[in-house]
Design a protein around this motif. Structure first.
Motif, PDB file in Angstrom:
ATOM      1  N   MET A  79       1.285  -0.950  -0.187  1.00 32.57           N
ATOM      2  CA  MET A  79      -0.296   0.006   0.383  1.00 32.57           C
ATOM      3  C   MET A  79       0.688   1.051  -0.181  1.00 32.57           C
ATOM      4  O   MET A  79       2.401   0.783   0.955  1.00 32.57           O
ATOM      5  CB  MET A  79      -1.024   0.032   1.486  1.00 32.57           C
ATOM      6  CG  MET A  79      -1.486   1.165   1.258  1.00 32.57           C
ATOM      7  SD  MET A  79      -3.037   0.882   2.538  1.00 32.57           S
ATOM      8  CE  MET A  79      -4.085  -0.116   2.312  1.00 32.57           C
ATOM      9  N   ARG A  96       1.506   7.309   1.866  1.00 36.52           N
ATOM     10  CA  ARG A  96       1.086   7.961   1.703  1.00 36.52           C
ATOM     11  C   ARG A  96      -0.920   8.029   2.508  1.00 36.52           C
ATOM     12  O   ARG A  96      -0.997   7.921   3.680  1.00 36.52           O
ATOM     13  CB  ARG A  96       0.439   8.885   0.695  1.00 36.52           C
ATOM     14  CG  ARG A  96       2.068   9.719  -0.033  1.00 36.52           C
ATOM     15  CD  ARG A  96       2.084  10.811  -0.789  1.00 36.52           C
ATOM     16  NE  ARG A  96       1.027  11.562  -0.958  1.00 36.52           N
ATOM     17  CZ  ARG A  96       0.606  13.020  -1.008  1.00 36.52           C
ATOM     18  NH1 ARG A  96       2.032  13.217  -1.001  1.00 36.52           N
ATOM     19  NH2 ARG A  96      -0.174  13.671  -0.564  1.00 36.52           N
ATOM     20  N   LYS A  97      -1.303   6.776   1.806  1.00 36.33           N
ATOM     21  CA  LYS A  97      -2.546   6.222   2.384  1.00 36.33           C
ATOM     22  C   LYS A  97      -1.978   5.777   3.809  1.00 36.33           C
ATOM     23  O   LYS A  97      -2.947   5.639   4.338  1.00 36.33           O
ATOM     24  CB  LYS A  97      -2.391   5.443   1.213  1.00 36.33           C
ATOM     25  CG  LYS A  97      -4.108   4.091   1.153  1.00 36.33           C
ATOM     26  CD  LYS A  97      -5.321   6.015   0.939  1.00 36.33           C
ATOM     27  CE  LYS A  97      -5.692   5.144   0.321  1.00 36.33           C
ATOM     28  NZ  LYS A  97      -7.016   5.626  -0.252  1.00 36.33           N
ATOM     29  N   ILE A  98      -1.461   5.015   3.619  1.00 33.53           N
ATOM     30  CA  ILE A  98      -0.677   4.443   5.061  1.00 33.53           C
ATOM     31  C   ILE A  98      -0.830   5.210   6.428  1.00 33.53           C
ATOM     32  O   ILE A  98      -1.587   5.342   7.232  1.00 33.53           O
ATOM     33  CB  ILE A  98       0.405   3.413   5.727  1.00 33.53           C
ATOM     34  CG1 ILE A  98       0.113   1.827   4.430  1.00 33.53           C
ATOM     35  CG2 ILE A  98       0.638   3.319   6.330  1.00 33.53           C
ATOM     36  CD1 ILE A  98       0.951   1.238   3.947  1.00 33.53           C
ATOM     37  N   LEU A 115      -2.259   8.519   6.600  1.00 42.22           N
ATOM     38  CA  LEU A 115      -3.316   8.843   6.713  1.00 42.22           C
ATOM     39  C   LEU A 115      -5.062   8.319   6.885  1.00 42.22           C
ATOM     40  O   LEU A 115      -5.217   8.922   7.669  1.00 42.22           O
ATOM     41  CB  LEU A 115      -4.742   9.673   5.110  1.00 42.22           C
ATOM     42  CG  LEU A 115      -3.458  10.603   4.470  1.00 42.22           C
ATOM     43  CD1 LEU A 115      -4.149  11.078   2.638  1.00 42.22           C
ATOM     44  CD2 LEU A 115      -3.398  11.729   5.529  1.00 42.22           C
ATOM     45  N   ILE A 116      -4.453   6.599   7.129  1.00 40.83           N
ATOM     46  CA  ILE A 116      -5.472   6.098   7.246  1.00 40.83           C
ATOM     47  C   ILE A 116      -5.158   5.431   9.360  1.00 40.83           C
ATOM     48  O   ILE A 116      -5.956   5.718  10.075  1.00 40.83           O
ATOM     49  CB  ILE A 116      -4.819   4.113   6.196  1.00 40.83           C
ATOM     50  CG1 ILE A 116      -6.253   4.479   5.353  1.00 40.83           C
ATOM     51  CG2 ILE A 116      -6.193   3.412   7.470  1.00 40.83           C
ATOM     52  CD1 ILE A 116      -5.580   3.063   4.607  1.00 40.83           C
ATOM     53  N   GLU A 117      -4.191   5.478   9.112  1.00 40.62           N
ATOM     54  CA  GLU A 117      -2.858   5.439  10.368  1.00 40.62           C
ATOM     55  C   GLU A 117      -3.827   7.201  11.300  1.00 40.62           C
ATOM     56  O   GLU A 117      -4.046   6.797  12.526  1.00 40.62           O
ATOM     57  CB  GLU A 117      -1.631   5.642  10.962  1.00 40.62           C
ATOM     58  CG  GLU A 117      -0.949   3.635  10.458  1.00 40.62           C
ATOM     59  CD  GLU A 117      -1.402   3.103  11.370  1.00 40.62           C
ATOM     60  OE1 GLU A 117      -2.077   3.116  12.300  1.00 40.62           O
ATOM     61  OE2 GLU A 117      -2.339   1.783  10.646  1.00 40.62           O
ATOM     62  N   HIS A 152      -5.943   8.308  10.948  1.00 37.73           N
ATOM     63  CA  HIS A 152      -7.250   8.476  11.406  1.00 37.73           C
ATOM     64  C   HIS A 152      -8.301   7.787  12.708  1.00 37.73           C
ATOM     65  O   HIS A 152      -8.548   7.671  13.657  1.00 37.73           O
ATOM     66  CB  HIS A 152      -8.504   7.977  10.767  1.00 37.73           C
ATOM     67  CG  HIS A 152      -8.824   8.700   9.069  1.00 37.73           C
ATOM     68  ND1 HIS A 152     -10.079   9.789   9.293  1.00 37.73           N
ATOM     69  CD2 HIS A 152      -7.970   9.181   8.477  1.00 37.73           C
ATOM     70  CE1 HIS A 152     -10.371  10.670   8.394  1.00 37.73           C
ATOM     71  NE2 HIS A 152      -9.209  10.389   7.643  1.00 37.73           N
ATOM     72  N   GLU A 153      -7.008   7.018  12.478  1.00 33.79           N
ATOM     73  CA  GLU A 153      -7.310   6.032  13.764  1.00 33.79           C
ATOM     74  C   GLU A 153      -6.669   6.647  14.909  1.00 33.79           C
ATOM     75  O   GLU A 153      -7.355   6.710  15.891  1.00 33.79           O
ATOM     76  CB  GLU A 153      -6.744   4.404  13.674  1.00 33.79           C
ATOM     77  CG  GLU A 153      -6.386   3.618  15.127  1.00 33.79           C
ATOM     78  CD  GLU A 153      -7.253   3.103  15.218  1.00 33.79           C
ATOM     79  OE1 GLU A 153      -7.525   2.435  16.487  1.00 33.79           O
ATOM     80  OE2 GLU A 153      -8.229   2.636  14.261  1.00 33.79           O
ATOM     81  N   LYS A 168      -9.803   8.914  15.781  1.00 36.37           N
ATOM     82  CA  LYS A 168     -10.186   8.904  16.469  1.00 36.37           C
ATOM     83  C   LYS A 168     -10.210   7.679  18.040  1.00 36.37           C
ATOM     84  O   LYS A 168     -10.443   8.073  19.135  1.00 36.37           O
ATOM     85  CB  LYS A 168     -11.053   6.455  15.977  1.00 36.37           C
ATOM     86  CG  LYS A 168     -12.068   6.039  17.092  1.00 36.37           C
ATOM     87  CD  LYS A 168     -12.172   4.509  16.517  1.00 36.37           C
ATOM     88  CE  LYS A 168     -11.572   3.192  16.704  1.00 36.37           C
ATOM     89  NZ  LYS A 168     -10.409   3.238  17.810  1.00 36.37           N
TER      90      LYS A 168
END
Length: 135
Positions: free
Chosen positions: A1, A4-6, A8-10, A12-13, A16
């Motif tokens: 993956m 950058r996507k990793i 951004l996903i992290e 969001h975690e 949260k």
């Protein structure tokens, strides 16, 4: 993956988890809940929070509000990185070109500063800039 996507996903975690941590601070307020001394709660602030009886609906609303606010803060920070907005606190004499975040490579210096360390130190620079503007 894509890294950058990793990231951004992290992110969001992290957002949260941060909102859930705030929920826990509201349910069980304490002077010790805040890690950084500059933001420690006073006894009076802890007592005021303990008086509040947040139910699950109120806590859910607070979590959503916090998540939206943190996400907005990151969006604004990334807009500054991308140079689609200009710095507001520091006066510039040149055009703001933004910054880039990149994957480290072997040729980079080992002693280059880490942002996670610099962010706390920058608080004092920010505070100084804000106070200078208020004078």
């Amino acid at each position: 993956m894509d890294p950058r996507k990793i990231f951004l996903i992290e992110l969001h975690e992290i957002i949260k988890n941060s909102s859930e941590e705030i929920r826990n601070h509201l349910v069980s307020p304490s002077e010790d809940n805040i890690v950084w001394d500059e933001f420690k709660l006073s006894e009076e602030e802890v007592a005021a929070l303990k008086k509040c009886k947040f139910d699950d609906v109120a806590l859910s609303a607070i979590e959503k509000t916090v998540r939206d606010t943190i996400l907005g803060a990151f969006h604004d920070a990334f807009s500054l990185l991308d140079a689609v907005t200009d710095p507001e606190v520091v006066e510039l004499y040149d055009t703001w070109l933004g910054l880039t975040l990149s994957e480290p490579n072997e040729e980079e210096e080992e002693n280059e500063g880490f942002l996670h360390d610099e962010v706390y130190d920058a608080y004092w620079d920010w505070s100084e800039q804000r106070n200078k503007d208020e004078d």
